[in-house]
Design a protein around this motif. Structure first.
Motif, PDB file in Angstrom:
ATOM      1  N   LEU A   1     -58.298  55.351  11.513  1.00  0.00           N
ATOM      2  CA  LEU A   1     -59.289  54.413  10.785  1.00  0.00           C
ATOM      3  C   LEU A   1     -58.989  52.998  10.424  1.00  0.00           C
ATOM      4  CD1 LEU A   1     -60.208  57.146   8.325  1.00  0.00           C
ATOM      5  CD2 LEU A   1     -61.653  56.895  10.570  1.00  0.00           C
ATOM      6  N   GLY A   2     -60.000  52.004  10.496  1.00  0.00           N
ATOM      7  CA  GLY A   2     -59.509  50.945  10.165  1.00  0.00           C
ATOM      8  C   GLY A   2     -58.977  50.458   8.846  1.00  0.00           C
ATOM      9  N   GLY A   3     -58.463  49.710   8.060  1.00  0.00           N
ATOM     10  CA  GLY A   3     -57.803  49.728   7.336  1.00  0.00           C
ATOM     11  C   GLY A   3     -59.127  50.246   5.945  1.00  0.00           C
TER      12      GLY A   3
ATOM     13  N   GLN B   1     -42.263  56.643  13.856  1.00  0.00           N
ATOM     14  CA  GLN B   1     -42.401  57.151  12.433  1.00  0.00           C
ATOM     15  C   GLN B   1     -43.254  57.218  10.907  1.00  0.00           C
ATOM     16  OE1 GLN B   1     -40.090  59.900  13.382  1.00  0.00           O
ATOM     17  NE2 GLN B   1     -39.742  58.678  15.027  1.00  0.00           N
ATOM     18  N   VAL B   2     -43.813  57.264  11.189  1.00  0.00           N
ATOM     19  CA  VAL B   2     -44.953  57.126  10.775  1.00  0.00           C
ATOM     20  C   VAL B   2     -45.509  58.891   9.233  1.00  0.00           C
ATOM     21  CG1 VAL B   2     -47.669  56.844   9.310  1.00  0.00           C
ATOM     22  CG2 VAL B   2     -46.570  55.733  11.499  1.00  0.00           C
TER      23      VAL B   2
ATOM     24  N   ASN C   1     -55.774  53.296   8.956  1.00  0.00           N
ATOM     25  CA  ASN C   1     -55.217  54.818   8.195  1.00  0.00           C
ATOM     26  C   ASN C   1     -55.324  55.723   9.471  1.00  0.00           C
ATOM     27  OD1 ASN C   1     -55.237  54.321   5.301  1.00  0.00           O
ATOM     28  ND2 ASN C   1     -56.976  53.205   5.996  1.00  0.00           N
ATOM     29  N   LEU C   2     -54.597  56.430   8.911  1.00  0.00           N
ATOM     30  CA  LEU C   2     -55.248  57.801   9.745  1.00  0.00           C
ATOM     31  C   LEU C   2     -55.049  59.438   9.038  1.00  0.00           C
ATOM     32  CD1 LEU C   2     -54.211  59.228  12.486  1.00  0.00           C
ATOM     33  CD2 LEU C   2     -51.939  59.367  12.128  1.00  0.00           C
TER      34      LEU C   2
ATOM     35  N   GLU D   1     -51.613  55.607   5.188  1.00  0.00           N
ATOM     36  CA  GLU D   1     -51.659  54.446   5.296  1.00  0.00           C
ATOM     37  C   GLU D   1     -50.774  53.428   6.151  1.00  0.00           C
ATOM     38  OE1 GLU D   1     -51.081  49.382   3.033  1.00  0.00           O
ATOM     39  OE2 GLU D   1     -51.124  51.035   2.594  1.00  0.00           O
ATOM     40  N   ILE D   2     -51.273  53.493   7.690  1.00  0.00           N
ATOM     41  CA  ILE D   2     -50.369  52.555   8.372  1.00  0.00           C
ATOM     42  C   ILE D   2     -50.594  51.296   8.580  1.00  0.00           C
ATOM     43  CG2 ILE D   2     -49.984  52.582  11.581  1.00  0.00           C
ATOM     44  CD1 ILE D   2     -51.984  54.924  11.590  1.00  0.00           C
TER      45      ILE D   2
END
Length: 162
Positions: free
Chosen positions: A74-76, A151-152, A57-58, A50-51
């Motif tokens: 990607l989207g949420g 820093q994800v 999203n990654l 989650e970002i």
């Protein structure tokens, strides 16, 4: 008569709000403190990271046989690909070797019309990815639709056998 129209409108608005977060989902996910009972599925079988606060999203896909790591923006809800202009993503690992860096470069795709500078896919390769039991670390920086995320953190379990 006005009261029944108002009641119907309120009911419809309530159902619309519930439906907005239920597209093609499974179970156990929390949206801003409201448990809607769903999860997001990674479209390529990878690990979703989650970002932001449910903004993006990654998806990280570790292909041990090829010694490759692929990232998809990607989207949420992890249903839509989100193209970004960034030419590469810098990954700093804490596992398997702390401090090791891998650069994932943008990938063009003629089939989807994605080009360098306008893509959702990034790839990097290294021989040590072939034997890494799991991966963890951070994406140093990612810029998505005007927002910068630094820093994800991520953790990817051992890849599944084909």
């Amino acid at each position: 008569m006005k009261t029944s129209h108002l009641a119907l409108l309120l009911i419809l608005v309530g159902f619309t709000g519930l439906a907005a977060c239920s597209k093609k989902q499974g179970a156990d996910h929390d949206h801003a403190g409201h448990n809607h009972g769903h999860v997001h599925t990674a479209p390529h079988g990878g690990t979703l990271v989650e970002i932001g606060e449910h903004q993006f999203n990654l998806e990280l896909v570790h292909d041990a046989a090829a010694g490759k790591l692929t990232a998809y923006v990607l989207g949420g809800h992890a249903e839509d690909f989100v193209r970004i202009a960034q030419p590469s993503l810098e990954i700093v690992f804490t596992q398997p070797t702390p401090g090791r860096t891998l650069i994932l470069t943008a990938v063009a795709n003629a089939a989807t019309g994605e080009t360098l500078g306008n893509t959702s896919q990034f790839e990097g390769a290294a021989d040590w990815l072939k034997t890494a039991p799991s991966l963890s670390g951070t994406v140093a920086r990612i810029d998505i639709r005007g927002a910068t995320f630094n820093q994800v953190a991520f953790s990817v379990d051992k890849p599944k056998a084909p």
